[in-house]
Design a protein around this motif. Structure first.
Motif, PDB file in Angstrom:
ATOM      1  N   GLN A  94       0.835  -1.180   0.000  1.00  0.00           N
ATOM      2  CA  GLN A  94       0.000   0.000   0.000  1.00  0.00           C
ATOM      3  C   GLN A  94       0.886   1.253   0.000  1.00  0.00           C
ATOM      4  O   GLN A  94       1.857   1.354   0.738  1.00  0.00           O
ATOM      5  N   GLY A  95       0.558   2.183  -0.870  1.00  0.00           N
ATOM      6  CA  GLY A  95       1.356   3.392  -0.986  1.00  0.00           C
ATOM      7  C   GLY A  95       2.505   3.278  -1.960  1.00  0.00           C
ATOM      8  O   GLY A  95       3.171   4.272  -2.259  1.00  0.00           O
ATOM      9  N   GLY A  96       2.783   2.063  -2.456  1.00  0.00           N
ATOM     10  CA  GLY A  96       3.868   1.850  -3.414  1.00  0.00           C
ATOM     11  C   GLY A  96       3.350   1.851  -4.838  1.00  0.00           C
ATOM     12  O   GLY A  96       2.215   2.257  -5.105  1.00  0.00           O
ATOM     13  N   PRO A  97       4.159   1.386  -5.781  1.00  0.00           N
ATOM     14  CA  PRO A  97       3.716   1.308  -7.181  1.00  0.00           C
ATOM     15  C   PRO A  97       2.445   0.467  -7.297  1.00  0.00           C
ATOM     16  O   PRO A  97       2.345  -0.620  -6.732  1.00  0.00           O
ATOM     17  N   ALA A  98       1.480   0.981  -8.042  1.00  0.00           N
ATOM     18  CA  ALA A  98       0.173   0.338  -8.120  1.00  0.00           C
ATOM     19  C   ALA A  98       0.268  -1.095  -8.628  1.00  0.00           C
ATOM     20  O   ALA A  98      -0.441  -1.988  -8.151  1.00  0.00           O
ATOM     21  N   ASP A  99       1.155  -1.346  -9.607  1.00  0.00           N
ATOM     22  CA  ASP A  99       1.218  -2.687 -10.193  1.00  0.00           C
ATOM     23  C   ASP A  99       1.944  -3.686  -9.312  1.00  0.00           C
ATOM     24  O   ASP A  99       2.038  -4.863  -9.646  1.00  0.00           O
ATOM     25  N   GLN A 100       2.471  -3.237  -8.164  1.00  0.00           N
ATOM     26  CA  GLN A 100       3.110  -4.142  -7.222  1.00  0.00           C
ATOM     27  C   GLN A 100       2.254  -4.389  -5.977  1.00  0.00           C
ATOM     28  O   GLN A 100       2.691  -5.060  -5.043  1.00  0.00           O
ATOM     29  N   PHE A 101       1.058  -3.841  -5.988  1.00  0.00           N
ATOM     30  CA  PHE A 101       0.160  -4.030  -4.859  1.00  0.00           C
ATOM     31  C   PHE A 101      -0.408  -5.441  -4.880  1.00  0.00           C
ATOM     32  O   PHE A 101      -0.909  -5.914  -5.901  1.00  0.00           O
ATOM     33  N   ASN A 102      -0.327  -6.154  -3.743  1.00  0.00           N
ATOM     34  CA  ASN A 102      -0.862  -7.506  -3.575  1.00  0.00           C
ATOM     35  C   ASN A 102      -1.951  -7.485  -2.501  1.00  0.00           C
ATOM     36  O   ASN A 102      -1.829  -6.743  -1.520  1.00  0.00           O
ATOM     37  N   ALA A 103      -2.970  -8.319  -2.664  1.00  0.00           N
ATOM     38  CA  ALA A 103      -4.021  -8.374  -1.657  1.00  0.00           C
ATOM     39  C   ALA A 103      -4.767  -9.689  -1.715  1.00  0.00           C
ATOM     40  O   ALA A 103      -4.913 -10.303  -2.773  1.00  0.00           O
ATOM     41  N   ILE A 104      -5.235 -10.123  -0.538  1.00  0.00           N
ATOM     42  CA  ILE A 104      -6.200 -11.200  -0.394  1.00  0.00           C
ATOM     43  C   ILE A 104      -7.351 -10.658   0.439  1.00  0.00           C
ATOM     44  O   ILE A 104      -7.125 -10.045   1.494  1.00  0.00           O
ATOM     45  N   HIS A 105      -8.579 -10.843  -0.027  1.00  0.00           N
ATOM     46  CA  HIS A 105      -9.769 -10.427   0.701  1.00  0.00           C
ATOM     47  C   HIS A 105     -10.594 -11.663   1.030  1.00  0.00           C
ATOM     48  O   HIS A 105     -10.780 -12.527   0.167  1.00  0.00           O
ATOM     49  N   VAL A 106     -11.111 -11.724   2.250  1.00  0.00           N
ATOM     50  CA  VAL A 106     -11.938 -12.850   2.685  1.00  0.00           C
ATOM     51  C   VAL A 106     -13.072 -12.301   3.542  1.00  0.00           C
ATOM     52  O   VAL A 106     -12.863 -11.386   4.339  1.00  0.00           O
ATOM     53  N   GLY A 107     -14.266 -12.870   3.396  1.00  0.00           N
ATOM     54  CA  GLY A 107     -15.368 -12.451   4.250  1.00  0.00           C
ATOM     55  C   GLY A 107     -16.706 -12.941   3.725  1.00  0.00           C
ATOM     56  O   GLY A 107     -16.782 -13.921   2.994  1.00  0.00           O
ATOM     57  N   TRP A 108     -17.751 -12.230   4.135  1.00  0.00           N
ATOM     58  CA  TRP A 108     -19.072 -12.509   3.575  1.00  0.00           C
ATOM     59  C   TRP A 108     -19.577 -11.264   2.863  1.00  0.00           C
ATOM     60  O   TRP A 108     -19.213 -10.144   3.208  1.00  0.00           O
ATOM     61  N   THR A 109     -20.394 -11.473   1.854  1.00  0.00           N
ATOM     62  CA  THR A 109     -20.902 -10.361   1.066  1.00  0.00           C
ATOM     63  C   THR A 109     -22.289 -10.676   0.541  1.00  0.00           C
ATOM     64  O   THR A 109     -22.646 -11.836   0.327  1.00  0.00           O
ATOM     65  N   VAL A 110     -23.091  -9.625   0.355  1.00  0.00           N
ATOM     66  CA  VAL A 110     -24.323  -9.687  -0.427  1.00  0.00           C
ATOM     67  C   VAL A 110     -24.085  -8.776  -1.617  1.00  0.00           C
ATOM     68  O   VAL A 110     -23.992  -7.564  -1.472  1.00  0.00           O
ATOM     69  N   ASN A 111     -23.979  -9.368  -2.794  1.00  0.00           N
ATOM     70  CA  ASN A 111     -23.541  -8.652  -3.989  1.00  0.00           C
ATOM     71  C   ASN A 111     -24.369  -9.153  -5.177  1.00  0.00           C
ATOM     72  O   ASN A 111     -23.960 -10.062  -5.898  1.00  0.00           O
ATOM     73  N   PRO A 112     -25.554  -8.569  -5.389  1.00  0.00           N
ATOM     74  CA  PRO A 112     -26.440  -9.073  -6.447  1.00  0.00           C
ATOM     75  C   PRO A 112     -25.838  -8.998  -7.839  1.00  0.00           C
ATOM     76  O   PRO A 112     -26.131  -9.851  -8.687  1.00  0.00           O
ATOM     77  N   GLN A 113     -25.010  -7.988  -8.094  1.00  0.00           N
ATOM     78  CA  GLN A 113     -24.452  -7.869  -9.428  1.00  0.00           C
ATOM     79  C   GLN A 113     -23.456  -8.988  -9.730  1.00  0.00           C
ATOM     80  O   GLN A 113     -23.347  -9.446 -10.867  1.00  0.00           O
ATOM     81  N   LEU A 114     -22.746  -9.441  -8.706  1.00  0.00           N
ATOM     82  CA  LEU A 114     -21.760 -10.495  -8.898  1.00  0.00           C
ATOM     83  C   LEU A 114     -22.383 -11.879  -8.867  1.00  0.00           C
ATOM     84  O   LEU A 114     -22.013 -12.761  -9.649  1.00  0.00           O
ATOM     85  N   TYR A 115     -23.351 -12.099  -7.948  1.00  0.00           N
ATOM     86  CA  TYR A 115     -23.876 -13.448  -7.730  1.00  0.00           C
ATOM     87  C   TYR A 115     -25.321 -13.647  -8.191  1.00  0.00           C
ATOM     88  O   TYR A 115     -25.845 -14.758  -8.091  1.00  0.00           O
ATOM     89  N   ALA A 116     -25.984 -12.594  -8.646  1.00  0.00           N
ATOM     90  CA  ALA A 116     -27.347 -12.678  -9.171  1.00  0.00           C
ATOM     91  C   ALA A 116     -28.363 -13.120  -8.128  1.00  0.00           C
ATOM     92  O   ALA A 116     -29.381 -13.746  -8.458  1.00  0.00           O
TER      93      ALA A 116
END
Length: 295
Positions: A94-116
């Motif tokens: 975070q705060g470094g070159p954008a193309d070197q940014f790494n991330a893992i996201h985990v959780g729960w979501t309600v996202n109708p556009q993604l999961y219909a």
């Protein structure tokens, strides 16, 4: 446990990331890293709100995982252009070159556009190049290795969920960097059951995150279209109200796999008139807010 590697066996094809697939909440915005998204204004089309706790971001600081228990809610009235989530973000660069940014996201979501649908889903997301080409949600590209016999797969519906009337349903998950293999392992359990392995993100997917994380954040997130109204965060109640949504049992995981209570956290809420986060006390905090936010 035997590994099951999936990319398209559930009907999903590996494709170049579209904006909605980059980060739960970036909606239709242009590519942007999570770290920068915390600090930027809304896009021309999308409003975003966080009510989270952030770890210290220091050059010398390293993190190796987190475990938490979250109350889970579905939201049948959420609209197609709304998203509500409770997320753990494991990040590097975070705060470094954008193309070197790494991330893992985990959780729960309600996202109708993604999961219909408007059901609560257990989800994962990863990126190795700042949300450009390398990464995806769940099992929608090669990356996450799912184990045969896993109790859940990324993208699956969570059932049961909390009713918001005194009956609470929790999930517990742990995302951590295995000391021996260096891979990022994901464990999951529900209703106080022992957590069990779901699978792992190979360290070879990443740059800096192959060694460690430089930040792990956690809390509530929503987005919605400008001109519309915001969805509920958590279960729609503010911290301090009866039965508000929560994270509990929050602990960082050390390099050697030992849990410890986070310290030196700071809260981040970008619109307290709409959504809030309560005090972090002994690994637990409440968060959330009702629908109807317009700014």
């Amino acid at each position: 446990m035997q590994e099951r590697f999936l990319s398209s066996s559930r009907g999903d094809q590996e494709t170049k990331l579209r904006p909605r697939e980059m980060y739960p909440g970036l909606g239709l915005q242009s590519n942007r890293s999570f770290a920068n998204a915390h600090l930027t204004e809304d896009s021309d089309t999308t409003i975003q709100h966080w009510a989270i706790y952030k770890s210290r971001y220091e050059d010398w600081q390293s993190y190796f995982g987190l475990e938490a228990t979250l109350a889970v809610y579905s939201h049948p009235d959420i609209s197609l252009n709304q998203t509500t989530s409770a997320i753990v973000w494991v990040v590097y660069g975070q705060g470094g070159p954008a193309d070197q940014f790494n991330a893992i996201h985990v959780g729960w979501t309600v996202n109708p556009q993604l999961y219909a649908d408007t059901r609560a889903r257990f989800f994962t997301f990863w990126t190795a190049d700042g949300f450009q080409n390398k990464g995806c949600y769940d099992l929608r590209c090669e990356g996450f290795h799912l184990l045969n016999g896993a109790v859940i797969a990324p993208g699956d519906v969570i059932d049961p969920v909390s009713t918001g009337k005194g009956t609470t349903s929790d999930i517990t998950f742990r995302i951590f960097k295995d000391e021996t293999s260096g891979d990022w392992w994901l464990y999951y359990g529900q209703e106080d059951n022992n957590i069990s392995p779901v699978g792992y993100f190979p360290k070879t997917l990443f740059g800096g995150l192959a060694e460690s994380s430089t930040g792990i954040d956690f809390g509530g997130y929503v987005d919605f279209e400008k001109g519309g109204v915001g969805p509920p965060m958590g279960n729609g109640r503010y911290p301090g109200e009866d039965d508000a949504a929560y994270f509990k049992g929050v602990q960082y995981i050390s390099r050697h796999g030992e849990g410890y209570l986070p310290t030196q956290l700071r809260d981040y809420v970008n619109n307290k008139d709409c959504y809030q986060v309560g005090n972090f006390d002994f690994g637990k905090f409440y968060y959330g807010g009702p629908s109807g936010c317009t700014n």
